[in-house]
Scaffold this motif. Structure first.
Motif, short mmCIF file in Angstrom:
data_model
loop_
_atom_site.label_atom_id
_atom_site.label_comp_id
_atom_site.label_asym_id
_atom_site.label_seq_id
_atom_site.Cartn_x
_atom_site.Cartn_y
_atom_site.Cartn_z
N VAL A 1 0.90 -1.33 0.24
CA VAL A 1 0.21 -0.37 -0.19
C VAL A 1 0.85 1.35 0.24
CG1 VAL A 1 -1.88 1.32 0.94
CG2 VAL A 1 -2.14 -1.01 1.40
N ILE A 2 2.05 1.17 0.90
CA ILE A 2 3.14 2.23 1.33
C ILE A 2 3.50 2.52 -0.29
CG2 ILE A 2 4.02 3.47 2.38
CD1 ILE A 2 2.37 3.12 4.14
N GLU A 3 4.29 0.91 -0.99
CA GLU A 3 4.54 1.75 -2.36
C GLU A 3 4.09 2.14 -3.17
OE1 GLU A 3 7.61 -1.32 -5.02
OE2 GLU A 3 7.67 -1.60 -2.92
N HIS B 1 2.34 6.62 -6.69
CA HIS B 1 1.00 7.55 -6.98
C HIS B 1 1.56 9.23 -6.86
CE1 HIS B 1 -3.11 8.64 -8.92
NE2 HIS B 1 -3.32 9.17 -7.01
N PHE B 2 1.21 9.22 -5.69
CA PHE B 2 1.90 10.85 -4.77
C PHE B 2 2.76 11.24 -5.60
CE2 PHE B 2 -0.81 10.02 -0.63
CZ PHE B 2 -2.20 9.80 -1.40
N ARG C 1 5.47 7.32 9.49
CA ARG C 1 5.90 8.44 8.69
C ARG C 1 5.85 8.64 7.16
NH1 ARG C 1 11.77 6.26 5.41
NH2 ARG C 1 12.32 8.58 5.89
N PHE C 2 5.22 7.26 6.55
CA PHE C 2 4.72 7.65 5.39
C PHE C 2 3.64 9.01 5.39
CE2 PHE C 2 1.16 7.10 1.90
CZ PHE C 2 1.81 7.23 0.91
N LYS D 1 14.63 0.74 -2.01
CA LYS D 1 14.23 -0.28 -0.80
C LYS D 1 13.82 -1.30 -1.78
CE LYS D 1 12.38 -1.54 3.30
NZ LYS D 1 11.33 -1.04 4.69
N ALA D 2 12.79 -0.67 -2.33
CA ALA D 2 12.07 -2.16 -2.84
C ALA D 2 12.78 -2.01 -4.92
CB ALA D 2 10.88 -1.28 -3.92
#
Length: 594
Positions: free
Chosen positions: A484-486, A491-492, A530-531, A584-585
Motif C-alpha cells: 500500500v505504502i509503495e 502515485h503521489f 512516517r508516510f 528499498k524495493a
C-alpha cells in the motif's frame, strides 16, 4: 393569519375526513377489480421473459466457449510453406569427367582441398569452387538428417574429420554473402527492390540455385543443430544476407517460423539473436512481412504465457521485444492492439456479468494477464508520440474491471499488478488515473497472524491466487501494508508538485490515520506514521504555494506550470522520501534474484 388558519382547520375537519373515508372504501374494490387482470398480464410477461432469456443465456455460454484471446488475428496459413519446407532439391551439379564418374561416387573433403577451394572462392570468386563448397556445406548441415529422394543419389559427400567439418561451415557462413554480392555487383546496402530486379541480370540465372542452396542448408542447420554456439553464430551471420530472401518468399516465411520458435523457446542469447532476425525482416520487408512477424510472435508469446515455467525471467524480454517490434509501425500495431483489447474487454464483461467459474478463470489466466501487460507497455512506450488515447481509455477500463472482478486478500497480487499498470500508464501519458480507492481497500483485508512467518516475498509468488496458508502467516498483513505504502508513494510522487495535491492526498491520509489508530502492530504503525507525516508535510508545502497564486482555477495553462522550478529540485523532502522507498524495493528485488 390566525383567522385563516382557524378556517382552514375547520374546512379540513369537515371535508377532508370524508374524502379519506371514501378512498379507504374504494381501495379494496379497485384492488379486487384489477388484481386478476394484472395477474394475467404478469404471468404472460414472465413467460415471454423466460422464452427470451433462455436463448440469451445459451448464446452467452456458447459465445464464451468460442472466444480465444489469440484467435482474433486469424489462423496461421502454413500452406505457403509446403514448397519451401522441403529439402529435396539435392546437391548442386558439378562439372565432372564421365570417365571418372565411378571414382567420384564418394567425394571426401580433405583439409588441403578445402584450403584450395576456400582460397579460390575468397580471392577469385571462382563459381565451380563455390559450388563444391556449397555441396559440402550442405552435407555438413544435413549430417545425420540426410533426406531420401535427393537429385543425385549416386554421389556421396563426406568430410575427412571434425576440424574440416567445422571449417567448411564457418567459411561458408562468413564468406557466402560477400561472394554472392561480388559476383552480382551488389553493395552491402542493396535493397530488396534491387534483389527483385536481378531477374534481368544474366549472372543471376546461374547464381540463383547457389543462393537458394545456401539458405536451405543454413535453415536446416539452425533448425536441427543441438549446439547453442553454432545456432547463435549461424543466426548472426544469416542476418547480413536476409535481403536475398526477397527472391525466395517461401524460404522467407520458413525463416520467420523458425525464428519465432527460437525466440520463444531458446536460451537467452539464442532468443535475442532470433528476435534481431525478426526485427530485420520486418524492417527490410515492411509491408509484406511486418504483419506476419507480429501475428506469429503475438500468438507464440501468449501460448508461452499459458505454460507454467520454473523460470519465467525470460518473459519480460519476450514482452519488451514484442513491444519494440510493434513500435516500428505504430499505425499497423494500433489496429492489432485495438482488436486484441476489445477481445479482452468482451471476456471481462462476460465474467463480470455471469461470475461464471470458467469465465473468471479465463481472466485470471497467464494468457489474459500477460496480454494486458503487453498492451500496457506498448501504449506506455508510444503514447507521448502518437495518438493512442482510445486505446489508453479502453485498457484502463479493462484493468479496473480485472482489479474488481473478485475482491479479497487471496487476489492481492493481481490487484497490486493492476495498480502498477495504472501508475505506469499515468506516469507515461501524464494523465491522472485515480488509484487511491483500489489501494486503500487493501487496508481492510481481514487476516490472522496465527501461522508461521513466510520468508518468501509476495513478488516471488508465480500464481495469481495466493495459497490459503499465506493469509494466516505472521507477516502477510505486513507485506500488504508495505505494498500500500509503495503504490501510494509512486502515485503521489507523480502529482506531488501539482496544484491539486492537497485535494488528492487528503482522503487517503484520513484512511491511513484510521488504520494507524486501530493497528496493534508497532512495526507497521511506524511505517504508516512516517508516510502520513511525509504526505502531510508536502500538503502544507503545496498549500502555502497555492495560497500565493493570483490566477483563476479555470486558467489551465497557469495551473500546469505551477511549481515547475520546485519540481526540478531532487532534494525536495517528499522526492527524497519517495526515492528511498524505490531504492528499498529495488534492493529487495536484487536480493531475491541473487
Amino acid at each position: 393569519m390566525g383567522k385563516l388558519g382557524k378556517k382552514a382547520r375547520k374546512f379540513a375537519k369537515k371535508n377532508l375526513q370524508s374524502v379519506e373515508k371514501r378512498s379507504r372504501k374504494l381501495k379494496p374494490f379497485i384492488k379486487k377489480k384489477f388484481a386478476k387482470r394484472n395477474e394475467r398480464h404478469q404471468a404472460g410477461d414472465k413467460q415471454e421473459k423466460k422464452v427470451e432469456q433462455q436463448p440469451k443465456k445459451r448464446c452467452q455460454e456458447e459465445e464464451f466457449q468460442d472466444i480465444a484471446i489469440d484467435a482474433v488475428f486469424g489462423k496461421d496459413d502454413d500452406e505457403v510453406l509446403r514448397d519451401g519446407d522441403s529439402d529435396s532439391d539435392g546437391y548442386l551439379d558439378e562439372l565432372v569427367n564421365e570417365t571418372d564418374s565411378d571414382i567420384m561416387k564418394c567425394k571426401v573433403l580433405s583439409r588441403s582441398f578445402l584450403a584450395t577451394c576456400c582460397d579460390m572462392v575468397d580471392k577469385e570468386q571462382y563459381v565451380p569452387a563455390l559450388v563444391r563448397l556449397l555441396n559440402w556445406y550442405r552435407a555438413a548441415c544435413q549430417y545425420g538428417h540426410e533426406p531420401s529422394g535427393i537429385a543425385r543419389p549416386n554421389i556421396y559427400y563426406d568430410i575427412e574429420d571434425s576440424e574440416t567439418f567445422a571449417k567448411v561451415i564457418i567459411f561458408v557462413l562468413q564468406k557466402a554473402d560477400h561472394t554472392f554480392r561480388s559476383i552480382l555487383g551488389l553493395s552491402d546496402s542493396s535493397t530488396k527492390e534491387k534483389i527483385l530486379k536481378l531477374k534481368n541480370n544474366p549472372k543471376w540465372d546461374s547464381l540463383k540455385p547457389l543462393v537458394k542452396s545456401f539458405f536451405r542448408s543454413t535453415l536446416h542447420l539452425v533448425k536441427q543443430a543441438g549446439d547453442l554456439e553454432i545456432i547463435s553464430f549461424t543466426l548472426t551471420q544469416l542476418r547480413v544476407s536476409i535481403v536475398f530472401l526477397a527472391a525466395f518468399p517461401d524460404l522467407l516465411k520458413k525463416l520467420i517460423k523458425i525464428s519465432v520458435h527460437l525466440w520463444v523457446t531458446g536460451e537467452e542469447t539464442i532468443s535475442q539473436q532470433a528476435f534481431l532476425i525478426l526485427k530485420d525482416i520486418s524492417m527490410v520487408f515492411n509491408s509484406e512481412c511486418f504483419d506476419s512477424c507480429l501475428i506469429n510472435m503475438y500468438k507464440a508469446f501468449l501460448h508461452d504465457c499459458d505454460i507454467p515455467k520454473a523460470n519465467s525471467e525470460q518473459r519480460p524480454f519476450l514482452r519488451d521485444s514484442l513491444v519494440e517490434l510493434c513500435s516500428q509501425d505504430v499505425q499497423k500495431s494500433y489496429t492489432k492492439a485495438s482488436v486484441s483489447i476489445t477481445q479482452l474487454a468482451k471476456l471481462l464483461k462476460m465474467a463480470l456479468a455471469t461470475k461464471n467459474k470458467e469465465a473468471v478463470e479465463k481472466i485470471h489466466s497467464g494468457e489474459y494477464i500477460n496480454c494486458v501487460d503487453l498492451w500496457v507497455n506498448f501504449i506506455a512506450a508510444n503514447v507521448q508520440d502518437c495518438d493512442l488515447q482510445p486505446l489508453l481509455y479502453t485498457i484502463v477500463q479493462v484493468i479496473n474491471g480485472v482489479a474488481q472482478l473478485i475482491i479479497g486478500p487471496r487476489y492481492l497480487l493481481l490487484r497490486v499488478k493492476c495498480i502498477h499498470w495504472l501508475n505506469h500508464l499515468s506516469r507515461t501519458s501524464g494523465i491522472f488515473i485515480p488509484i487511491a480507492s483500489l489501494v486503500l481497500d487493501m487496508l481492510e483485508y481481514k487476516t490472522t497472524n496465527d501461522g508461521e512467518k513466510q520468508e518468501q516475498k509476495l513478488e516471488a509468488v508465480s500464481t495469481v491466487k495466493l495459497p490459503k496458508n499465506w493469509l494466516k502467516s505472521q507477516n502477510f498483513q505486513e507485506q500488504c501494508i508495505f505494498s500500500v505504502i509503495e503504490l501510494l508513494a509512486v502515485h503521489f510522487a507523480q502529482w506531488s508538485f501539482h496544484i491539486s495535491f492537497p485535494d488528492l492526498a487528503t482522503i487517503p491520509v484520513m484512511r491511513l490515520k484510521k488504520f494507524h489508530e486501530r493497528s496493534t502492530m508497532e512495526g507497521l504503525k511506524r511505517v504508516v506514521k512516517r508516510f502520513i507525516e511525509q504526505v502531510e508535510s508536502n500538503i502544507e508545502f503545496v498549500q502555502r504555494k497555492r495560497d500565493d497564486v493570483t490566477f483563476s482555477p479555470n486558467d489551465q495553462q497557469s495551473a500546469d506550470t505551477f511549481m515547475q522550478l520546485e519540481k526540478q529540485n531532487a532534494n525536495a523532502p517528499y522526492t527524497q522520501y519517495y526515492q528511498s522507498i524505490i531504492d528499498k524495493a529495488l534492493g529487495t528485488n536484487k536480493k531475491k534474484k541473487k
